[in-house]
Design a protein around this motif. Sequence first.
Motif, PDB file in Angstrom:
ATOM      1  N   GLY A   1     101.422  77.707 104.907  1.00 52.08           N
ATOM      2  CA  GLY A   1     102.435  77.378 103.777  1.00 52.08           C
ATOM      3  C   GLY A   1     101.912  77.159 102.638  1.00 52.08           C
ATOM      4  O   GLY A   1     101.586  78.525 101.644  1.00 52.08           O
ATOM      5  N   ALA A   2     100.947  76.088 102.854  1.00 52.92           N
ATOM      6  CA  ALA A   2     100.424  75.917 101.308  1.00 52.92           C
ATOM      7  C   ALA A   2      99.491  77.113 101.008  1.00 52.92           C
ATOM      8  O   ALA A   2      98.697  77.138  99.526  1.00 52.92           O
ATOM      9  N   LEU A   3      98.629  77.024 102.189  1.00 52.15           N
ATOM     10  CA  LEU A   3      97.530  78.122 101.301  1.00 52.15           C
ATOM     11  C   LEU A   3      98.101  79.359 100.733  1.00 52.15           C
ATOM     12  O   LEU A   3      97.396  80.118 100.568  1.00 52.15           O
ATOM     13  N   ALA A   4      99.316  80.101 101.750  1.00 55.97           N
ATOM     14  CA  ALA A   4      99.696  81.225 101.406  1.00 55.97           C
ATOM     15  C   ALA A   4     100.121  80.774  99.691  1.00 55.97           C
ATOM     16  O   ALA A   4     100.311  81.936  98.824  1.00 55.97           O
ATOM     17  N   ALA A   5     100.741  79.830  99.620  1.00 53.40           N
ATOM     18  CA  ALA A   5     100.606  79.670  97.807  1.00 53.40           C
ATOM     19  C   ALA A   5      99.852  79.872  97.712  1.00 53.40           C
ATOM     20  O   ALA A   5     100.214  80.054  96.228  1.00 53.40           O
TER      21      ALA A   5
ATOM     22  N   ILE B   1      95.859  71.994 102.785  1.00 61.70           N
ATOM     23  CA  ILE B   1      95.350  73.113 103.455  1.00 61.70           C
ATOM     24  C   ILE B   1      93.861  72.576 104.130  1.00 61.70           C
ATOM     25  O   ILE B   1      93.425  73.139 105.341  1.00 61.70           O
ATOM     26  N   SER B   2      93.465  71.767 103.648  1.00 61.64           N
ATOM     27  CA  SER B   2      92.236  71.481 104.500  1.00 61.64           C
ATOM     28  C   SER B   2      92.011  70.057 105.338  1.00 61.64           C
ATOM     29  O   SER B   2      91.218  70.313 105.866  1.00 61.64           O
TER      30      SER B   2
ATOM     31  N   VAL C   1      99.700  67.668  87.201  1.00 55.30           N
ATOM     32  CA  VAL C   1      98.824  68.425  87.476  1.00 55.30           C
ATOM     33  C   VAL C   1      98.110  68.438  89.264  1.00 55.30           C
ATOM     34  O   VAL C   1      97.911  68.956  89.487  1.00 55.30           O
ATOM     35  N   GLY C   2      97.151  67.236  88.130  1.00 52.83           N
ATOM     36  CA  GLY C   2      95.599  66.896  89.658  1.00 52.83           C
ATOM     37  C   GLY C   2      96.319  66.799  90.563  1.00 52.83           C
ATOM     38  O   GLY C   2      95.744  66.794  92.117  1.00 52.83           O
ATOM     39  N   ALA C   3      98.210  65.650  90.466  1.00 49.73           N
ATOM     40  CA  ALA C   3      98.835  65.092  92.015  1.00 49.73           C
ATOM     41  C   ALA C   3      98.802  66.299  92.221  1.00 49.73           C
ATOM     42  O   ALA C   3      98.623  66.143  94.268  1.00 49.73           O
ATOM     43  N   GLY C   4      99.464  67.526  92.323  1.00 53.25           N
ATOM     44  CA  GLY C   4      99.850  68.583  92.786  1.00 53.25           C
ATOM     45  C   GLY C   4      98.903  69.234  93.467  1.00 53.25           C
ATOM     46  O   GLY C   4      98.370  69.726  94.305  1.00 53.25           O
ATOM     47  N   VAL C   5      97.666  69.403  92.861  1.00 58.02           N
ATOM     48  CA  VAL C   5      96.797  70.548  93.428  1.00 58.02           C
ATOM     49  C   VAL C   5      96.427  69.269  94.731  1.00 58.02           C
ATOM     50  O   VAL C   5      95.389  70.231  95.616  1.00 58.02           O
TER      51      VAL C   5
ATOM     52  N   MET D   1      89.888  71.833 109.005  1.00 57.22           N
ATOM     53  CA  MET D   1      88.713  70.825 109.314  1.00 57.22           C
ATOM     54  C   MET D   1      88.164  70.846 110.672  1.00 57.22           C
ATOM     55  O   MET D   1      87.648  70.129 111.546  1.00 57.22           O
ATOM     56  N   GLU D   2      89.925  70.498 110.730  1.00 56.50           N
ATOM     57  CA  GLU D   2      90.058  70.826 112.519  1.00 56.50           C
ATOM     58  C   GLU D   2      89.375  71.999 113.442  1.00 56.50           C
ATOM     59  O   GLU D   2      88.815  71.894 114.724  1.00 56.50           O
TER      60      GLU D   2
END
Length: 366
Positions: free
Chosen positions: A253-257, A102-103, A91-95, A107-108
């Motif tokens: 997409g990751a932010l939407a999920a 997302i980051s 779970v930690g690896a997935g998060v 950052m950009e």
Amino acid sequence: MRVFPVQTSGTPLPDSQAEQPPVIRRAEVVAFALISLLLICVVAVLYVAKAFFLPVVAAFVVGTMLSPAAGFLERHRIPRALSAVLIVTAVGAGVTFMVGLISSPLMEWRTRLPELGSLLREKLHIFDRPLALWQELQNMLGGSDAFAVTPFQMPKVEWLQPTLEFLSPTFTEFLLFFATLILFIASWRDLRRALIMTFTGHDSRLRTLRILNAIEGQLGGYLLTVTMINFGVGAATGIICAVTGMPSPAGLGALAATLNFLPIIGPVAMFTILLMVGVVAFSTIGAGLIAPLAFVGVAFLEGHFITPTIIGRRLELNALAVFIALAFWTWLWGPVGGFLSSPLLIVGLILREHLWPTVSPNLPPD
């Protein structure tokens, strides 16, 4: 002979068959006041001691969701403690992977914030004429200058630091959460047995066992189903962003999920983000609206058809109850509280169903 009438004085009246209004006793008022004070004290303690209760409660809820997976590994001859470590590590690896996706664009975009602000001001010039007409209409009607046209100002960078502090827990809270989560999953079977054996009567033990089984099954199914649905929403959003030419489609997409784990608030926030990115990234406003409008379609299908069909029929969550729980726990514990609002609501509904079962009367048809 004169006959005198018999006087019937003091004849009692017949008892009235009408229902008398209920009388509120003093004991009921005192009990209601004491319960209200107790609830206020509990909420105050949870708010003040957020740094302790938030990671512990989150670990209990997430641990209950992940307990079926630990039981599955245990049935395949993997020790319970090792199963807890493996599950928490996965779970930690997935998060971490989702946070990395997302980051990177965040950052950009943060380094290009002044440039993006100037681009956004240029794109919003098309609204100057409608706003000027609105101001003229207000002046003709004798209105105030509350809606006076002011040049667009990009928010200052000072808002980033308190926002990040509000969204991200401290390192101590992370450490407390993961330690409690591992220990909870590893010892959940013993905790169940100890909780059941606390009661002396057979009926009480059986009721406690049913409650624990229902909570574990419902929360485990909720986490698996919601995660799959949110990953589908994230994949659809990433494909939409890639097809329409939006920057960083994987990150969006990751932010939407991720945001879709927050009911109601998440889709609205994602639409706003897509709208701002589309307006800045494309030369025309119309091209920048394609991805946000497509996301609205995806969110509408997910919120009104997919999720109610899969989850709503199983858990029967009322939309008003979900919204109130979301508002309360978000106010109390921030975004993590918003994530925990639906699981805590499910736990409350299960407790009410088993402890105070309701018998529905035979109502006449409509």
